[in-house]
Write a protein that holds these residues in place. Sequence first.
Motif, mmCIF file in Angstrom:
data_model
loop_
_atom_site.group_PDB
_atom_site.id
_atom_site.type_symbol
_atom_site.label_atom_id
_atom_site.label_comp_id
_atom_site.label_asym_id
_atom_site.label_seq_id
_atom_site.Cartn_x
_atom_site.Cartn_y
_atom_site.Cartn_z
ATOM 1 N N ARG A 187 0.830 -1.208 0.000
ATOM 2 C CA ARG A 187 0.000 0.000 0.000
ATOM 3 C C ARG A 187 0.867 1.261 0.000
ATOM 4 O O ARG A 187 0.598 2.219 -0.735
ATOM 5 N N LEU A 188 1.887 1.255 0.830
ATOM 6 C CA LEU A 188 2.758 2.431 0.933
ATOM 7 C C LEU A 188 3.535 2.660 -0.359
ATOM 8 O O LEU A 188 3.713 3.806 -0.789
ATOM 9 N N LYS A 189 4.000 1.579 -0.976
ATOM 10 C CA LYS A 189 4.737 1.722 -2.235
ATOM 11 C C LYS A 189 3.856 2.287 -3.341
ATOM 12 O O LYS A 189 4.320 3.041 -4.206
ATOM 13 N N THR A 190 2.579 1.903 -3.329
ATOM 14 C CA THR A 190 1.641 2.419 -4.323
ATOM 15 C C THR A 190 1.371 3.905 -4.108
ATOM 16 O O THR A 190 1.268 4.677 -5.064
ATOM 17 N N LYS A 191 1.285 4.308 -2.850
ATOM 18 C CA LYS A 191 0.954 5.689 -2.507
ATOM 19 C C LYS A 191 2.159 6.617 -2.600
ATOM 20 O O LYS A 191 2.048 7.749 -3.086
ATOM 21 N N PHE A 192 3.310 6.155 -2.142
ATOM 22 C CA PHE A 192 4.501 7.015 -2.067
ATOM 23 C C PHE A 192 5.615 6.412 -2.919
ATOM 24 O O PHE A 192 6.347 5.534 -2.473
ATOM 25 N N THR A 193 5.765 6.914 -4.135
ATOM 26 C CA THR A 193 6.717 6.320 -5.076
ATOM 27 C C THR A 193 8.151 6.809 -4.882
ATOM 28 O O THR A 193 9.082 6.204 -5.389
ATOM 29 N N GLY A 194 8.343 7.875 -4.128
ATOM 30 C CA GLY A 194 9.690 8.436 -3.983
ATOM 31 C C GLY A 194 10.408 8.012 -2.722
ATOM 32 O O GLY A 194 11.428 8.613 -2.361
ATOM 33 N N ILE A 195 9.904 6.963 -2.047
ATOM 34 C CA ILE A 195 10.486 6.530 -0.776
ATOM 35 C C ILE A 195 10.870 5.052 -0.863
ATOM 36 O O ILE A 195 10.181 4.268 -1.523
ATOM 37 N N GLU A 196 11.962 4.677 -0.196
ATOM 38 C CA GLU A 196 12.330 3.264 -0.081
ATOM 39 C C GLU A 196 11.526 2.648 1.063
ATOM 40 O O GLU A 196 11.587 3.122 2.190
ATOM 41 N N ILE A 197 10.786 1.591 0.751
ATOM 42 C CA ILE A 197 9.904 0.956 1.740
ATOM 43 C C ILE A 197 10.090 -0.554 1.672
ATOM 44 O O ILE A 197 10.024 -1.143 0.598
ATOM 45 N N GLU A 198 10.323 -1.184 2.822
ATOM 46 C CA GLU A 198 10.453 -2.636 2.855
ATOM 47 C C GLU A 198 10.047 -3.190 4.214
ATOM 48 O O GLU A 198 9.980 -2.460 5.206
ATOM 49 N N LYS A 199 9.765 -4.489 4.228
ATOM 50 C CA LYS A 199 9.520 -5.181 5.488
ATOM 51 C C LYS A 199 10.853 -5.494 6.138
ATOM 52 O O LYS A 199 11.806 -5.904 5.460
#
Length: 257
Positions: free
Chosen positions: A233-245
Amino acid sequence: MTIREIYDYLDEIAPFANQSGSDNSGLIVGDYDMPVKKILVCLDVINDVVREAAEKGVDLIIAHHPLMYRPISKISLNDPLHTLIRNKINLIAIHTNIDVAFGGVSDLMLKKLGFPQSNKAIIPINSEGLGYGRIIELNSPISAEDLAEKSKNAFNCTIVKYVDSGKPITKIGVSSGSAAESVEEALHAGCDAFICGEVKYDRMLFAKDHGLTLIEAGHFHTEDVYCEDLVDRLKTKFTGIEIEKAKNSIDVCDYVT
């Protein structure tokens, strides 16, 4: 991007106002105005997760379980809170507010089980179906053993403990984590079976006496489903940030099987 923008998005998908009175969801460590470039998602804020965040230069950890539920009187060097503050890592907890939300943890449990979605809560908090747990009805019955095996596979459990009512199952309740208060509610709602993370032994006895199949699939395993979903969900919403589990967001228990 700032902490405030991330917080506001989380508040959209799972309003913090819906958390239980004993919960501590929201911004626990940090500053709403701090910039965010890297986010780590986890279930529990343990030292290994915080160290991983520090090594990766993470600005924000989003956890399911709050690090604190009540006021604290001291912070030791071994406390993850100490490491968070020392490394200027922000922490947001999204706990009971996402437990009760549509598309929240119970809905993700149903998805993992391959069951249809539902808007019927076991413990509703409003008239629209928002609440703890979900109830579904199958078109054809399933046995307790098969449902327990299905739960084991769905949540990647090491072990599953269950009480078999000895009756065919069509109406099923699910609720993640610790769900002792939902056992009787599921029974009163007419459920033949209830799948949850963990319950005390007396609830197993209650289920046996009242003809309810009760399946305990593990606190971690029934809630871990939230992590990857939130990352997506976060990757879809915020494309300019590195997001991982977080790689260290794991079940800390070992099992003998």
